[in-house]
Design a protein around this motif. Structure first.
Motif, PDB file in Angstrom:
ATOM      1  N   ASP A 242       0.817  -1.215   0.000  1.00  9.31           N
ATOM      2  CA  ASP A 242       0.000   0.000   0.000  1.00  9.31           C
ATOM      3  C   ASP A 242       0.856   1.274   0.000  1.00  9.31           C
ATOM      4  O   ASP A 242       0.619   2.205  -0.779  1.00  9.31           O
ATOM      5  N   GLY A 243       1.876   1.306   0.848  1.00  9.24           N
ATOM      6  CA  GLY A 243       2.761   2.468   0.872  1.00  9.24           C
ATOM      7  C   GLY A 243       3.622   2.556  -0.369  1.00  9.24           C
ATOM      8  O   GLY A 243       3.858   3.645  -0.908  1.00  9.24           O
ATOM      9  N   LEU A 244       4.086   1.408  -0.851  1.00  8.81           N
ATOM     10  CA  LEU A 244       4.930   1.368  -2.045  1.00  8.81           C
ATOM     11  C   LEU A 244       4.187   1.911  -3.262  1.00  8.81           C
ATOM     12  O   LEU A 244       4.773   2.586  -4.111  1.00  8.81           O
ATOM     13  N   ILE A 245       2.892   1.627  -3.367  1.00  4.20           N
ATOM     14  CA  ILE A 245       2.105   2.089  -4.511  1.00  4.20           C
ATOM     15  C   ILE A 245       2.152   3.606  -4.626  1.00  4.20           C
ATOM     16  O   ILE A 245       2.487   4.160  -5.673  1.00  4.20           O
ATOM     17  N   PHE A 246       1.818   4.289  -3.548  1.00  2.00           N
ATOM     18  CA  PHE A 246       1.796   5.752  -3.581  1.00  2.00           C
ATOM     19  C   PHE A 246       3.197   6.320  -3.755  1.00  2.00           C
ATOM     20  O   PHE A 246       3.401   7.285  -4.496  1.00  2.00           O
ATOM     21  N   ALA A 247       4.172   5.723  -3.074  1.00  2.00           N
ATOM     22  CA  ALA A 247       5.549   6.221  -3.169  1.00  2.00           C
ATOM     23  C   ALA A 247       6.091   6.036  -4.578  1.00  2.00           C
ATOM     24  O   ALA A 247       6.738   6.932  -5.135  1.00  2.00           O
ATOM     25  N   CYS A 248       5.832   4.874  -5.161  1.00  2.00           N
ATOM     26  CA  CYS A 248       6.379   4.578  -6.485  1.00  2.00           C
ATOM     27  C   CYS A 248       5.733   5.461  -7.548  1.00  2.00           C
ATOM     28  O   CYS A 248       6.421   5.974  -8.443  1.00  2.00           O
ATOM     29  N   PHE A 249       4.432   5.660  -7.463  1.00  2.00           N
ATOM     30  CA  PHE A 249       3.787   6.513  -8.461  1.00  2.00           C
ATOM     31  C   PHE A 249       4.244   7.962  -8.296  1.00  2.00           C
ATOM     32  O   PHE A 249       4.406   8.683  -9.292  1.00  2.00           O
ATOM     33  N   SER A 250       4.464   8.390  -7.073  1.00  2.00           N
ATOM     34  CA  SER A 250       4.978   9.739  -6.843  1.00  2.00           C
ATOM     35  C   SER A 250       6.383   9.888  -7.405  1.00  2.00           C
ATOM     36  O   SER A 250       6.725  10.911  -8.001  1.00  2.00           O
ATOM     37  N   ALA A 251       7.210   8.832  -7.229  1.00  2.00           N
ATOM     38  CA  ALA A 251       8.558   8.847  -7.809  1.00  2.00           C
ATOM     39  C   ALA A 251       8.473   8.903  -9.329  1.00  2.00           C
ATOM     40  O   ALA A 251       9.268   9.594  -9.988  1.00  2.00           O
ATOM     41  N   PHE A 252       7.522   8.183  -9.893  1.00  2.00           N
ATOM     42  CA  PHE A 252       7.304   8.178 -11.337  1.00  2.00           C
ATOM     43  C   PHE A 252       6.961   9.586 -11.831  1.00  2.00           C
ATOM     44  O   PHE A 252       7.508  10.064 -12.828  1.00  2.00           O
ATOM     45  N   LEU A 253       6.063  10.269 -11.112  1.00  2.00           N
ATOM     46  CA  LEU A 253       5.672  11.627 -11.505  1.00  2.00           C
ATOM     47  C   LEU A 253       6.838  12.606 -11.348  1.00  2.00           C
ATOM     48  O   LEU A 253       7.067  13.454 -12.221  1.00  2.00           O
ATOM     49  N   LEU A 254       7.563  12.499 -10.236  1.00  2.00           N
ATOM     50  CA  LEU A 254       8.713  13.381 -10.020  1.00  2.00           C
ATOM     51  C   LEU A 254       9.775  13.170 -11.092  1.00  2.00           C
ATOM     52  O   LEU A 254      10.306  14.129 -11.662  1.00  2.00           O
ATOM     53  N   ALA A 255      10.075  11.902 -11.364  1.00  2.00           N
ATOM     54  CA  ALA A 255      11.087  11.594 -12.380  1.00  2.00           C
ATOM     55  C   ALA A 255      10.629  12.064 -13.752  1.00  2.00           C
ATOM     56  O   ALA A 255      11.429  12.581 -14.546  1.00  2.00           O
ATOM     57  N   GLY A 256       9.333  11.888 -14.033  1.00  2.00           N
ATOM     58  CA  GLY A 256       8.801  12.362 -15.305  1.00  2.00           C
ATOM     59  C   GLY A 256       8.910  13.867 -15.435  1.00  2.00           C
ATOM     60  O   GLY A 256       9.257  14.386 -16.507  1.00  2.00           O
ATOM     61  N   LEU A 257       8.629  14.577 -14.349  1.00  5.94           N
ATOM     62  CA  LEU A 257       8.742  16.037 -14.357  1.00  5.94           C
ATOM     63  C   LEU A 257      10.188  16.461 -14.572  1.00  5.94           C
ATOM     64  O   LEU A 257      10.479  17.318 -15.427  1.00  5.94           O
ATOM     65  N   PHE A 258      11.117  15.855 -13.814  1.00  2.00           N
ATOM     66  CA  PHE A 258      12.536  16.177 -13.977  1.00  2.00           C
ATOM     67  C   PHE A 258      13.014  15.827 -15.385  1.00  2.00           C
ATOM     68  O   PHE A 258      13.822  16.552 -15.982  1.00  2.00           O
ATOM     69  N   SER A 259      12.488  14.711 -15.914  1.00  2.00           N
ATOM     70  CA  SER A 259      12.888  14.285 -17.242  1.00  2.00           C
ATOM     71  C   SER A 259      12.411  15.269 -18.304  1.00  2.00           C
ATOM     72  O   SER A 259      13.141  15.584 -19.248  1.00  2.00           O
ATOM     73  N   LEU A 260      11.193  15.763 -18.149  1.00  2.00           N
ATOM     74  CA  LEU A 260      10.668  16.762 -19.093  1.00  2.00           C
ATOM     75  C   LEU A 260      11.487  18.042 -19.048  1.00  2.00           C
ATOM     76  O   LEU A 260      11.788  18.644 -20.076  1.00  2.00           O
ATOM     77  N   ILE A 261      11.843  18.452 -17.838  1.00  2.00           N
ATOM     78  CA  ILE A 261      12.635  19.675 -17.683  1.00  2.00           C
ATOM     79  C   ILE A 261      13.984  19.541 -18.383  1.00  2.00           C
ATOM     80  O   ILE A 261      14.473  20.481 -19.018  1.00  2.00           O
ATOM     81  N   LYS A 262      14.567  18.331 -18.282  1.00  2.00           N
ATOM     82  CA  LYS A 262      15.877  18.114 -18.895  1.00  2.00           C
ATOM     83  C   LYS A 262      15.786  17.679 -20.356  1.00  2.00           C
ATOM     84  O   LYS A 262      16.801  17.545 -21.037  1.00  2.00           O
ATOM     85  N   GLY A 263      14.543  17.398 -20.822  1.00  2.00           N
ATOM     86  CA  GLY A 263      14.362  16.988 -22.206  1.00  2.00           C
ATOM     87  C   GLY A 263      14.734  15.553 -22.484  1.00  2.00           C
ATOM     88  O   GLY A 263      15.024  15.179 -23.617  1.00  2.00           O
ATOM     89  N   ALA A 264      14.723  14.707 -21.441  1.00  2.00           N
ATOM     90  CA  ALA A 264      15.063  13.293 -21.618  1.00  2.00           C
ATOM     91  C   ALA A 264      13.786  12.491 -21.822  1.00  2.00           C
ATOM     92  O   ALA A 264      12.685  12.938 -21.514  1.00  2.00           O
ATOM     93  N   GLY A 265      13.931  11.269 -22.331  1.00  2.00           N
ATOM     94  CA  GLY A 265      12.778  10.409 -22.551  1.00  2.00           C
ATOM     95  C   GLY A 265      12.412   9.629 -21.311  1.00  2.00           C
ATOM     96  O   GLY A 265      13.116   9.657 -20.294  1.00  2.00           O
ATOM     97  N   MET A 266      11.310   8.866 -21.380  1.00  2.00           N
ATOM     98  CA  MET A 266      10.837   8.106 -20.242  1.00  2.00           C
ATOM     99  C   MET A 266      11.738   6.930 -19.893  1.00  2.00           C
ATOM    100  O   MET A 266      11.598   6.326 -18.849  1.00  2.00           O
ATOM    101  N   THR A 267      12.687   6.581 -20.758  1.00  2.00           N
ATOM    102  CA  THR A 267      13.581   5.467 -20.440  1.00  2.00           C
ATOM    103  C   THR A 267      14.658   5.865 -19.440  1.00  2.00           C
ATOM    104  O   THR A 267      15.380   5.020 -18.946  1.00  2.00           O
ATOM    105  N   SER A 268      14.783   7.145 -19.139  1.00  2.00           N
ATOM    106  CA  SER A 268      15.829   7.604 -18.230  1.00  2.00           C
ATOM    107  C   SER A 268      15.260   8.090 -16.896  1.00  2.00           C
ATOM    108  O   SER A 268      15.834   8.940 -16.244  1.00  2.00           O
ATOM    109  N   LEU A 269      14.116   7.556 -16.492  1.00  2.00           N
ATOM    110  CA  LEU A 269      13.461   8.030 -15.264  1.00  2.00           C
ATOM    111  C   LEU A 269      14.308   7.779 -14.033  1.00  2.00           C
ATOM    112  O   LEU A 269      14.279   8.568 -13.089  1.00  2.00           O
TER     113      LEU A 269
END
Length: 276
Positions: A242-269
């Protein structure tokens, strides 16, 4: 009681070994693990919330989750994210058109996002391995220290109507320990990324505890003690992640945001999560 404790320990050791082995190997092995977790979560969700009794909603749910699972298995995370949004929208449409349970789109997103986020963060590179280990360390440190600090210090309850045993002291202790665990791990794996790791660890710890409370709310609402009996001595898959679900999806969103800022693709999350 002694037999139950032994069963719980054996099950826990076996599960930990499977998860860590799949995490180490990555690739298809971890994507299979992520997909299995997501599908089992949807199974438990559909049973708990009564969606399984509505054949239309149940069929839509399983078709949607199967489509997301397939895209995750083949490593097409961008299409999987689009499919996740699409099937969630279909679930909402069914509520409007047929009066389907409002828990259908929630469950579709909850289960689908779990498999997608786990697989996308781990990916196939070394940074993904480090990122996944980081998420595990943060979640486990949060769970363990929140329990022991809460028991030792007590004090005001965090959410008494949802989970009477949780305290503010435990929540704070869990968050502090998560930051320490995350920073120590990153110090050895990715020296120089400690500062951003501390901030990410704190956010993930808060999200992990929110996920724990969310599942407690769902179980209380539907009057069940465990999400299922799939894991001997532990209850269901949702009870364990239960905790891992929310933490992992939040990490996914954070990494996606950082990736967009840096112009990298989703393979570098994995790298993006640490600002690399």
């Amino acid at each position: 009681m002694q037999r139950e404790l032994k069963l719980r320990i054996v099950s826990g050791v076996i599960l930990a070994a499977i998860v860590l082995a799949a995490t180490w190997y990555g690739g298809l092995a971890f994507r299979i693990l992520a997909v299995v977790i997501g599908l089992l979560i949807y199974y438990e969700w559909s049973k708990m919330t009564g969606i399984a009794r509505d054949w239309v909603a149940n069929a839509v749910g399983w078709i949607g989750e199967a489509a997301i699972a397939f895209l995750v298995l083949v490593g097409n995370f961008e299409f999987a994210a689009g499919m996740l949004a699409g099937v969630t929208a279909v679930g909402i449409a069914l509520i409007i058109l047929q009066g389907t349970s409002r828990w259908l789109p929630v469950g579709l997103f909850y289960a689908g996002a779990t498999g997608l986020a786990l697989a996308a963060i781990r990916s196939d590179d070394r940074a993904g391995l480090y990122a996944m280990l980081f998420v595990f360390a943060v979640v486990w440190a949060t769970d363990i220290l929140a329990y022991f600090v809460g028991r030792a210090l007590g004090g005001p309850k965090l959410a008494p109507s949802i989970s009477p045993g949780k305290t503010w002291s435990g929540a704070i202790g869990g968050a502090v320990s998560a930051v320490v665990a995350g920073v120590v791990l990153v110090h050895f794996l990715l020296p120089g990324a400690e500062i951003i790791a501390a901030g990410v660890a704190f956010v993930l710890s808060v999200c992990s505890q929110s996920g724990d409370l969310f599942e407690s709310f769902i179980k209380r609402k539907f009057g069940v003690k465990d999400s299922s009996r799939l894991i001997p001595g532990h209850g269901g898959v949702m009870d364990r992640v239960d905790g891992l679900i929310f933490a992992c999806f939040s990490a996914f969103l954070l990494a996606g945001l950082f990736s967009l800022i840096k112009g990298a693709g989703m393979t570098s999350l994995g790298a993006a999560l640490f600002g690399l």
